[in-house]
Design a protein around this motif. Structure first.
Motif, PDB file in Angstrom:
ATOM      1  N   THR A  74      -9.032  38.508 -55.340  1.00 61.64           N
ATOM      2  CA  THR A  74     -10.186  38.007 -54.717  1.00 61.64           C
ATOM      3  C   THR A  74     -10.613  38.519 -53.356  1.00 61.64           C
ATOM      4  O   THR A  74     -11.488  38.596 -52.704  1.00 61.64           O
TER       5      THR A  74
ATOM      6  N   PRO B 177     -10.895  42.382 -51.046  1.00 63.95           N
ATOM      7  CA  PRO B 177     -12.257  42.965 -50.625  1.00 63.95           C
ATOM      8  C   PRO B 177     -12.807  42.144 -49.454  1.00 63.95           C
ATOM      9  O   PRO B 177     -13.307  42.852 -48.694  1.00 63.95           O
TER      10      PRO B 177
ATOM     11  N   SER C  82     -16.325  40.242 -55.612  1.00 65.02           N
ATOM     12  CA  SER C  82     -14.627  39.904 -55.441  1.00 65.02           C
ATOM     13  C   SER C  82     -14.433  39.157 -56.838  1.00 65.02           C
ATOM     14  O   SER C  82     -13.516  39.060 -57.589  1.00 65.02           O
TER      15      SER C  82
ATOM     16  N   THR D  18     -12.384  39.742 -60.149  1.00 62.48           N
ATOM     17  CA  THR D  18     -11.097  38.743 -60.580  1.00 62.48           C
ATOM     18  C   THR D  18     -11.563  38.107 -61.842  1.00 62.48           C
ATOM     19  O   THR D  18     -10.482  37.949 -62.560  1.00 62.48           O
TER      20      THR D  18
ATOM     21  N   VAL E 103     -12.128  47.950 -57.398  1.00 64.10           N
ATOM     22  CA  VAL E 103     -11.973  47.454 -55.854  1.00 64.10           C
ATOM     23  C   VAL E 103     -12.004  48.694 -55.071  1.00 64.10           C
ATOM     24  O   VAL E 103     -12.622  48.554 -53.911  1.00 64.10           O
TER      25      VAL E 103
END
Length: 298
Positions: free
Chosen positions: A33, A36, A66, A70, A285
């Protein structure tokens, strides 16, 4: 690879149970998380010309994406699954090499060495992270110095660190003589060619769509923006038209290779188990890194 056994042994040595691995998994979930978010914060410090409203909007988008990545990774690789841990380390690796200043970097630059160490940790949890790390790093290569300091040197350091871990744990010979022949012969090979499975993009797309109806269009948009960034903006100052076409073509090939490398890594074992799809998360990501940088600097 020995990394999960090292962590497990450490947990049992210190606590007498598996609890430390669960803690590591939780930390890795938070890391996925935060990476980014940290990336965009670094962009804020590098370029402070954008207005407050733009920064707020971009920050909200970053947090949303993010959390989305996640949550998908957590759904696919929960309860101390190795893919969650490897995703976190590989995401950090991409973050580090993104900010390597290849123009001024040296082979002994701390960021180059540390990125190699982090990369080693990721693929020492599971080998497909090595494939993804190589393919992802190539996407960031824009010139010869990038090839050296964002790709070759971190990879070289990662190999050295990996050999040290194998030697110190006494697992190098068993890994080569027993583990690899078993994996290739009785695990990977029995399901046909793993290279054929990298064309099963439909399985990857279907799983992303099942995991989140929002994540799939976000990834598609990210890929399109990366193409736009490469073709229109990244090399507009290149004077030689022929050289410009060659560089753009090579980078687009690298992007296509990254997509198929992701599919390959997910399906290499022949079993499309839920946690295998988490191999794609660090690549999502990385794609976001490219797009956030593109949007922020325009």
């Amino acid at each position: 690879p020995p990394m999960i056994f090292i962590v497990s042994a450490l947990s049992y040595s210190l606590l007498g149970n598996f609890y430390l691995v669960n803690v590591l998994s939780f930390i890795c979930m938070l890391t996925i998380t935060l990476v980014p978010i940290v990336f965009v914060i670094l962009l804020f410090f590098i370029n402070k010309k954008k207005g407050v409203f733009f920064n707020i909007c971009l920050s909200l988008c970053v947090i949303a994406i993010s959390v989305l990545i996640t949550c998908y990774t957590q759904m696919r690789s929960a309860n101390a699954q190795i893919e969650m841990i490897g995703t976190a380390f590989l995401s950090v690796y991409f973050l580090l090499i993104y900010f390597i200043d290849s123009k001024n970097a040296k082979f002994y630059s701390p960021l180059v060495i540390v990125s190699g160490f982090i990369f080693m940790i990721s693929f020492m949890f599971k080998e497909p992270f090595g494939v993804l790390g190589l393919a992802g790093a190539l996407l960031l290569v824009k010139n010869k110095k990038d090839l050296i300091y964002k790709f070759a040197m971190p990879v070289a350091y990662s190999i050295v660190f990996a050999l040290l871990v194998f030697i110190c744990t006494g697992t190098l010979i068993p890994y080569i003589t027993f583990y690899l022949p078993h994996m290739f012969g009785a695990h990977i090979g029995i399901h046909g060619s793993p290279f054929a499975r990298m064309f099963n993009l439909a399985k990857v797309i279907d799983d992303i769509n099942k995991g989140s109806k929002v994540l799939l269009p976000v990834i598609v948009i990210c890929i399109l923006l990366v193409v736009l960034k490469i073709v229109v903006f990244d090399h507009k100052e290149e004077n030689s038209k022929k050289k410009k076409i060659i560089i753009i073509s090579l980078r687009l090939v690298a992007l296509i290779a990254l997509i198929f490398a992701t599919s390959f890594s997910i399906g290499v074992g022949g079993h499309y188990f839920s946690h295998h799809f988490a191999f794609g998360s660090p690549i999502y990501v990385l794609l976001f890194f490219n797009d956030a940088n593109f949007v922020f600097l325009r």
